[in-house]
Design a protein around this motif. Sequence first.
Motif, PDB file in Angstrom:
ATOM      1  N   CYS A 325       4.391  85.972  55.280  1.00  0.00           N
ATOM      2  CA  CYS A 325       3.681  86.797  56.252  1.00  0.00           C
ATOM      3  C   CYS A 325       4.068  86.492  57.688  1.00  0.00           C
ATOM      4  O   CYS A 325       4.036  87.363  58.534  1.00  0.00           O
ATOM      5  CB  CYS A 325       2.186  86.627  56.090  1.00  0.00           C
ATOM      6  SG  CYS A 325       1.559  87.645  54.764  1.00  0.00           S
TER       7      CYS A 325
ATOM      8  N   ASP B  37      -0.096  87.642  48.820  1.00  0.00           N
ATOM      9  CA  ASP B  37      -1.318  88.398  49.078  1.00  0.00           C
ATOM     10  C   ASP B  37      -2.022  88.655  47.768  1.00  0.00           C
ATOM     11  O   ASP B  37      -1.412  89.161  46.834  1.00  0.00           O
ATOM     12  CB  ASP B  37      -0.984  89.796  49.624  1.00  0.00           C
ATOM     13  CG  ASP B  37      -0.721  89.782  51.102  1.00  0.00           C
ATOM     14  OD1 ASP B  37      -1.414  89.037  51.807  1.00  0.00           O
ATOM     15  OD2 ASP B  37       0.168  90.528  51.554  1.00  0.00           O
ATOM     16  N   THR B  59      -9.968  86.415  49.108  1.00  0.00           N
ATOM     17  CA  THR B  59      -8.599  86.813  49.413  1.00  0.00           C
ATOM     18  C   THR B  59      -7.722  85.609  49.641  1.00  0.00           C
ATOM     19  O   THR B  59      -8.110  84.669  50.336  1.00  0.00           O
ATOM     20  CB  THR B  59      -8.575  87.724  50.651  1.00  0.00           C
ATOM     21  OG1 THR B  59      -9.222  88.939  50.325  1.00  0.00           O
ATOM     22  CG2 THR B  59      -7.156  88.026  51.095  1.00  0.00           C
ATOM     23  N   GLY B  61      -4.331  85.163  51.448  1.00  0.00           N
ATOM     24  CA  GLY B  61      -3.399  85.953  52.239  1.00  0.00           C
ATOM     25  C   GLY B  61      -3.498  85.650  53.712  1.00  0.00           C
ATOM     26  O   GLY B  61      -4.239  84.767  54.150  1.00  0.00           O
ATOM     27  N   ALA B  65      -4.685  90.322  55.914  1.00  0.00           N
ATOM     28  CA  ALA B  65      -5.172  90.543  54.543  1.00  0.00           C
ATOM     29  C   ALA B  65      -6.654  90.202  54.475  1.00  0.00           C
ATOM     30  O   ALA B  65      -7.445  90.932  53.871  1.00  0.00           O
ATOM     31  CB  ALA B  65      -4.380  89.683  53.561  1.00  0.00           C
ATOM     32  N   CYS B 106      -1.445  95.395  53.696  1.00  0.00           N
ATOM     33  CA  CYS B 106      -2.730  94.717  53.494  1.00  0.00           C
ATOM     34  C   CYS B 106      -3.836  95.742  53.274  1.00  0.00           C
ATOM     35  O   CYS B 106      -4.736  95.531  52.462  1.00  0.00           O
ATOM     36  CB  CYS B 106      -3.084  93.857  54.701  1.00  0.00           C
ATOM     37  SG  CYS B 106      -1.963  92.478  54.947  1.00  0.00           S
TER      38      CYS B 106
END
Lengths: 412, 305
Positions: A325, B37, B59, B61, B65, B106
């Motif tokens: 990410c 994710d 979650t 992430g 996210a 996301c």
Amino acid sequence: MNPIYLDNNATTACDPAVVEAMLPFFTEQFGNASSMHSFGNKVAQAIKDARAGVCELLGAEYESEIVFTSCGTESDSTAILSALKAQPERNQVITTAVEHPAVLALCEYLEKEGVVVHRLGVDRKGRLDLDEYRALLSPRTAIVSAMWANNETGTIFPIEEMAEMAHDVGAMFHTDAVQAVGKVDIDVRRTCIDMLSLSGHKLHAPKGIGVLYLRRNTRFRPLLRGGHQERGRRAGTENAASIVGLGVAARLALEHMAYENGEVKRLRDRLESGILAQVPCAFATGDTTNRLPNTSNIAFEFVEGEAILLLLNKQGIAASSGSACTSGSLEPSHVMRAMGIPYTAAHGTIRFSLSRYTTEAEVDRVIEAVPPIIAALRDLSPYWADQAAERTAEKRASTAGPSTAAFKPSFA
Amino acid sequence: MWDYSEKVQEHFFNPRNAGPLQDANAVGDVGSIQCGDALRLMLKVDPESERILDAHFQTFGCGSAIASSSALTEIVKGLTLDEALQVSNQQIADYLDGLPPEKMHCSVMGREALQAAVANYRGEAWADDHTEGAMVCKCFAVDSSLIEEVVRANGLTTVEQVTHYTKAGGGCCSCHEGIEDILADISAERCTAPMPPALAETPKETAPAECAPTPKPRLTNFQRMRRIEETIEAIRPMLQRDHGDVEIVEIDSRNVYVNLQGACQGCMMEQATLSGIQAQLVEALGEFVQLLPASLMTKRQGGAA
């Protein structure tokens, strides 16, 4: 609360002495080093002095072996392209799977042009297999390019030995030493390295200045043509101010080498053991017995790196992550993947990289800040809940079936 | 650093409805640890009214996210399941004042978790048909798997065509090389497949004729205008989704004059939007037309007169 900067493998703060030395070259010392008048002459002298500083740091025999470039990436590109151009009878490149993108992306491009590229894999600790390397070396090898130390884990490669092996088959040897210079004792005279890349901003000089060390008598084809600067090996008016800054930074780096390997290393170890003692399911990646003194890369399982960084940043702590990410890509860091770090941990890797400016108080504040952040994110993570359930189940060693449905999302 | 809105940051630092939900009767698990994710959405649904009484999430992430999951639970609370199924990923992104293009997935994950949770409640199987590739066009958030799919399905061969079909490459143009790479890979695939002999032997001279659009029966003026209108009407919802719109002003033989409205107005992608619509018109009419902004109308018509 003062911010804490532990991202020195990304870039470093300029040393104040570096900035001070540079300033006159923006104002009164504005001349072009090539000019035939006093304005130019003084600048040329300052560049000569800076070159000597870099020579000392690298242990280069001749000042003419130092070619100033704009950055480490330019040095890497110049080295590899030059080796291929200068030896048309050789069309293979050997590199490693964990290089910086400056080398990997270039190799990918060269592959499309028909160059054969071999990428050496690494083991779980990020170490190379020298037998595999030996087997790949051949009279077709134009150049071997391997990093001296890895930017993510700090793992150090046996560069001097690898250079000798390359020479045995007549191949050139280049090393991207961007992370190693100033932290590892480098003495190129003692080795048979042909080319070495260095970047100013990793050692408290400004961004936008780099060096390609080019051993005397190495066949060379410049990347940039159009001027006699750097003896025709890198055309373009010299970046005088930055070169002067790098000269000062190089001398300072040499002075601080012992400090980096003493105090900075001690602080790094304190940080790493302090965090690992408090956080379960976390481990240091890379070869922890042979790595840069300033780097610690910790994998936190079942949490995601960017989320950790955002929470650290909120407390004024700067670090970096190998998670997918943070880079906008889909895969976690190629270095973590090459080491076979499982996905559960690879997304949660955090790199702390210290410098000679890092203090013990700062390190202690980070040791205090990290565990609650990881705990909070793990509370949010569906994988962690299952993991915790499994662990309690194991502890109890009960005959009861799984207490919660395991988290198995429906797409991969 | 990502350009996260205040709202994203706020929902990340203070996530709403985080953690397991006791007596949840609808659970949706999506994502994977490979992608970095994953989301578990837990709903408490009133069996009488099918209304969502409570919603929680867990979650794994990044910041967006977690923020998207938090936003999702806030959005769906109080909705009936049918209403909740109407929630689009764009709505989740809008709720957070937008997400960076690389992070739009996301919000997609949020919508999928919702579908999965509803399917779980209703005892249906839910299969995800979603694939994701590397982000190619950052201006319009188009990833490689979408481009590959469209290129394969439509036999596209140029970057311009890809832009018309997917918008990818219609902005800053810096991804054109990446799109070319995808085109080259797919065209290489095609070439390795055995070529039908008829095609291989076709003399070069006749090739252009083969490429021309199949002749369609000539339309009357009225039919032609209706066709243009229908085509544009079909495109409008897509523009409206991005807060833009388009209106037909005049049809003058080959020239179709339109007004771009709302967000489309003065958008730096205006030209890409126009050429995209134009490509669809050309296809629908089977003849070449040119789509022009209405501002050029008097100039052109004046010039012609």
